[in-house]
Design an enzyme around this catalytic site. Structure first.
Site, PDB file in Angstrom:
ATOM      1  N   GLY A  90     103.654  21.960 102.812  1.00  0.00           N
ATOM      2  CA  GLY A  90     103.376  23.295 103.320  1.00  0.00           C
ATOM      3  C   GLY A  90     102.595  23.240 104.616  1.00  0.00           C
ATOM      4  N   GLY A 126      92.597  20.895 108.006  1.00  0.00           N
ATOM      5  CA  GLY A 126      93.249  22.044 108.625  1.00  0.00           C
ATOM      6  C   GLY A 126      93.071  22.130 110.119  1.00  0.00           C
ATOM      7  CG  ASP A 252     107.976  17.315 105.649  1.00  0.00           C
ATOM      8  OD1 ASP A 252     108.489  16.279 105.183  1.00  0.00           O
ATOM      9  OD2 ASP A 252     106.944  17.310 106.332  1.00  0.00           O
TER      10      ASP A 252
END
Length: 490
Positions: A90, A126, A252
């Protein structure tokens, strides 16, 4: 007086695929500032002239303000990483702010890469670092200028915030733009969870948004898969023709629109080396330059399995058989133009193969060798005008012999030299984003100076045209520049 809103956003993916996204707020960087931007990407989005001067531009792209109509979301997907299936990946450091429509009705999603933790960050923080943002910013815009399908880069926001990788680095945030960031892994996520209603909804969304002509076909899902196969084939043909190595062709990192996406340890060839590995983590050479066509097919097979929800094995197999012919056709079309030939003959494949073999044996620079073919004249049997080309080869015997055959082949064509050179110079770049050039820009930027970054961005925006005072960017890589190791954190 009311200031016009720069960003007027919608969010079709959060409205139509709510199960595939998670609402999440970005974490703005401390002491952030607008470091650079792409006028070309801004024009693509239909932003007004001098858009970068609007106070809203920086605040939105630093994750500090959400424009009206936008929604902060992170997408979930799965993927095969180095051949091994990972059931949940993700957007671990990318947050979408929504979609913007330009003056011709094209819609583009804007993501903030490096905008903080999401539910899919796993063990990460992140964040993105200045180094990786500069590499992706330059690569995205350089690839677009080379006419290779790619995600785009709108801006980099810098900061003084420290981010920890192999060393302490400066945190940064890049605005990534694409008509869609949906990947093969999106389909894999729902298929391998046996969530067929969600998978079907995803496929229908892709058809409605990006392949509406599928609705006129007898078998819409078959058409959708066939188009993804075709776009993937032509994309990888362009990579091979222009000497681009992606480095991490996991499923991905494969776009359902046939875009180059996720620039990590990429690299343009310096010396021509078919076995070039640009990712120092790729110890097996799975994603070596010469393996990219076969890996593209491997990834399409993984995607094809998800389409077994609607299609038979025979239908999927037939669609996949179109991959190699489509790739070869596009590749040879580009190579014909790179060689300056008006048409392609069966013997030309041998001519091309001989040149590539000599280049590989002599470690000749890939980009410059093809660019300098424009110096070849059919009447110049003594190579008087080919000195720069010949200097790329340590031993000139074989290339001189090849040039005799090449001139004879050019004489068969109806193109005048000026016509041939004009066509060659449309596909044989003079400037590409060599790893060492990116490294120079990064080192300088980390010290607070952005001159090389801005100059390199400008030069790469017109890669086929000679530019004054830009000789440095058209030179062969120095030996140290050929030995740079690039990792996924790059």
């Amino acid at each position: 007086m009311m200031i016009p809103t720069l960003f007027k956003l919608t969010s079709s993916i959060s409205e139509q695929l709510p199960f595939a996204v998670t609402p999440v707020k970005p974490t703005p960087l401390r002491d952030s500032f607008l470091l650079t931007y792409s006028r070309s990407c801004g024009d693509l989005l239909g932003l007004p002239a001098n858009f970068w001067q609007s106070p809203e531009f920086k605040t939105v792209l630093a994750g500090e303000k959400l424009p009206k109509g936008g929604v902060y979301t992170a997408q979930v997907y799965a993927g095969h990483q180095f051949g091994q299936f990972v059931p949940q990946l993700g957007d671990g450091r990318a947050i979408s702010i929504g979609e913007i429509s330009n003056h011709v009705g094209e819609s583009y999603e804007i993501q903030l890469k490096g905008s903080g933790l999401t539910p899919y960050s796993r063990m990460g923080d992140g964040r993105a670092v200045l180094r990786s943002c500069i590499r992706e910013f330059l690569a995205s815009e350089a690839m677009a200028a080379l006419n290779i399908p790619t995600t785009r880069a709108l801006s980099i926001v810098g900061s003084n915030e420290e981010v920890y990788r192999e060393r302490v680095e400066q945190g940064a945030m890049m605005a990534r733009v694409a008509q869609s960031h949906i990947r093969f892994g999106h389909f894999e996520y729902w298929f391998h969870r046996n969530k067929i209603p969600e998978l079907t909804h995803l496929a229908n969304y892709c058809i409605e948004q990006f392949y509406p002509e599928a609705n006129t076909q007898e078998l819409p899902y078959l058409y959708l898969f066939e188009q993804i196969v075709q776009r993937t084939a032509t994309l990888i043909a362009q990579w091979q023709a222009h000497g681009f190595a992606h480095g991490v062709m996991n499923t991905d990192n494969m776009s359902i629109l046939g875009l180059t996406i996720d620039y990590g340890p990429f690299g343009f060839l310096d010396d021509y080396n078919p076995g070039f590995i640009c990712n120092h983590s790729d110890s097996s050479g799975r994603y070596a330059f010469e393996e990219q066509p076969s890996i593209g097919l491997w990834n399409l097979n993984a995607l094809g399995l998800t389409f077994s929800t609607w299609l038979s094995v025979q239908q999927i197999t037939t669609a996949l058989k179109a991959y190699e012919p489509a790739l070869v056709k596009r590749y040879l079309s580009i190579m014909r133009q790179k060689l300056g030939l008006a048409n392609w003959q069966a013997s030309d494949q041998q001519l091309l193969g001989q040149l590539l073999a000599i280049m590989a044996e002599q470690k000749a620079d890939y980009t410059l060798t093809f660019r300098l073919l424009n110096s070849v004249d059919v009447d110049d049997v003594n190579n008087a005008n080919c000195d720069a080309l010949l200097q790329l080869f340590r031993c000139q015997k074989d290339i001189k012999k090849w040039l005799v055959t090449y001139r004879a082949r050019l004489q068969e064509d109806a193109l005048r030299k000026d016509e041939r050179v004009k066509e060659q110079n449309k596909v044989n770049a003079l400037y590409v984003l060599r790893n060492y050039l990116a490294e120079l820009a990064i080192k300088e930027a980390e010290s607070g100076c952005y001159h090389t970054l801005e100059k390199l961005h400008s030069v790469l925006s017109t890669p086929f045209t000679w530019q004054r005072d830009s000789e440095l960017f058209a030179e062969k890589a120095p030996n140290w520049g050929k030995k740079l190791e690039v990792s996924c954190s790059s």
